[in-house]
Design a protein around this motif. Structure first.
Motif, PDB file in Angstrom:
ATOM      1  N   GLU A  44     -32.392 -14.008 -27.666  1.00 45.06           N
ATOM      2  CA  GLU A  44     -33.406 -13.624 -27.316  1.00 45.06           C
ATOM      3  C   GLU A  44     -34.437 -12.409 -28.058  1.00 45.06           C
ATOM      4  N   SER A  88     -34.284 -29.374 -26.608  1.00 46.94           N
ATOM      5  CA  SER A  88     -33.417 -29.739 -25.351  1.00 46.94           C
ATOM      6  C   SER A  88     -32.282 -30.899 -25.774  1.00 46.94           C
ATOM      7  N   THR A 114     -28.356 -26.712 -18.352  1.00 42.84           N
ATOM      8  CA  THR A 114     -29.334 -26.652 -17.455  1.00 42.84           C
ATOM      9  C   THR A 114     -30.343 -25.595 -18.510  1.00 42.84           C
ATOM     10  N   PHE A 115     -29.580 -24.606 -19.348  1.00 44.16           N
ATOM     11  CA  PHE A 115     -30.221 -23.664 -20.093  1.00 44.16           C
ATOM     12  C   PHE A 115     -31.179 -24.774 -21.310  1.00 44.16           C
ATOM     13  N   MET A 118     -34.796 -26.504 -20.520  1.00 42.53           N
ATOM     14  CA  MET A 118     -35.748 -25.601 -20.732  1.00 42.53           C
ATOM     15  C   MET A 118     -36.110 -25.281 -22.203  1.00 42.53           C
ATOM     16  N   SER A 122     -41.196 -24.546 -23.159  1.00 44.60           N
ATOM     17  CA  SER A 122     -41.917 -23.821 -22.474  1.00 44.60           C
ATOM     18  C   SER A 122     -42.362 -22.610 -23.444  1.00 44.60           C
ATOM     19  N   GLY A 126     -41.568 -18.031 -21.096  1.00 45.33           N
ATOM     20  CA  GLY A 126     -40.790 -19.062 -20.475  1.00 45.33           C
ATOM     21  C   GLY A 126     -39.388 -18.965 -20.876  1.00 45.33           C
ATOM     22  N   GLN A 127     -39.474 -18.868 -22.287  1.00 44.98           N
ATOM     23  CA  GLN A 127     -38.036 -18.892 -23.069  1.00 44.98           C
ATOM     24  C   GLN A 127     -37.189 -17.752 -22.784  1.00 44.98           C
ATOM     25  N   LYS A 129     -37.405 -15.778 -20.063  1.00 42.82           N
ATOM     26  CA  LYS A 129     -37.000 -15.789 -18.578  1.00 42.82           C
ATOM     27  C   LYS A 129     -35.974 -16.911 -18.584  1.00 42.82           C
ATOM     28  N   ASN A 130     -35.951 -17.730 -19.127  1.00 43.83           N
ATOM     29  CA  ASN A 130     -34.671 -18.839 -19.114  1.00 43.83           C
ATOM     30  C   ASN A 130     -33.378 -18.171 -19.689  1.00 43.83           C
ATOM     31  N   LEU A 133     -32.083 -15.835 -17.249  1.00 48.07           N
ATOM     32  CA  LEU A 133     -31.503 -16.560 -16.159  1.00 48.07           C
ATOM     33  C   LEU A 133     -30.207 -17.073 -16.493  1.00 48.07           C
ATOM     34  N   THR A 134     -30.029 -17.558 -17.504  1.00 51.79           N
ATOM     35  CA  THR A 134     -28.751 -18.036 -18.248  1.00 51.79           C
ATOM     36  C   THR A 134     -27.701 -16.853 -18.391  1.00 51.79           C
TER      37      THR A 134
END
Length: 172
Positions: A44, A88, A114-115, A118, A122, A126-127, A129-130, A133-134
């Motif tokens: 991140e 991906s 799932t990570f 995305m 995006s 979006g990256q 947030k992904n 979330l992960t």
């Protein structure tokens, strides 16, 4: 008689080793989940503050990490380098091809895949947030793993020793 003693020691040693090895997997899994959370935070930072390309960010994250889970980042970066597949697909391939090197289970693998779905598809926000979330999902997995470790670690150690003793008694 000497052969029985040596055989008994070998059986007891092998079963004890097996029990401790299985118990070690339960101990390593929460640690590797924490490492993954840390690596995702580094990813991140690479994306948010360094403005690196995804391939570069994955590579730096993998190189700066020493844990077993760093293999996912290194492998995905290597797959992205030749440009024949998207982020991906590279991430999914890296996770499915390298998960055996870790102590992670199928649920953990599903979270990582799932990570990856995305990843690279995006915008910047979006990256981020992904990734967040992960990290949250991995924290849930870590608490489950810690509960399993507390429950099963000593069980497998004792089972290895006691199973070996029982087998030695049966064979004698």
């Amino acid at each position: 008689m000497l052969l029985k003693v040596v055989g008994s020691i070998a059986v007891l040693g092998a079963s004890t080793f097996l029990g401790y090895s299985l118990a070690g997997d339960f101990a390593r899994r929460p640690q590797q989940l924490r490492e993954l959370q840390s690596m995702l935070q580094m990813l991140e930072n690479e994306i948010a503050f360094m403005s690196n390309l995804l391939r570069e960010a994955l590579h730096k994250t993998g190189e700066n990490s020493k844990g077993a889970a760093a293999v996912f980042f290194k492998e995905a970066s290597a797959l992205l380098e030749d440009g024949s597949m998207g982020a991906s697909e590279a991430w999914s391939k890296a996770v499915t091809g390298s998960v055996w090197r870790t102590s992670l289970n199928q649920e953990d693998q599903d979270v990582l895949i799932t990570f990856g779905k995305m990843l690279g598809s995006s915008d910047y926000e979006g990256q981020i947030k992904n990734i967040r979330l992960t990290i949250t999902q991995l924290q849930v997995q870590e608490s489950k793993a810690e509960a399993q470790r507390k429950k099963n670690e000593s069980l497998y150690r004792n089972l290895g020793i006691m199973g070996g003793l029982a087998l030695v008694i049966i064979l004698l």
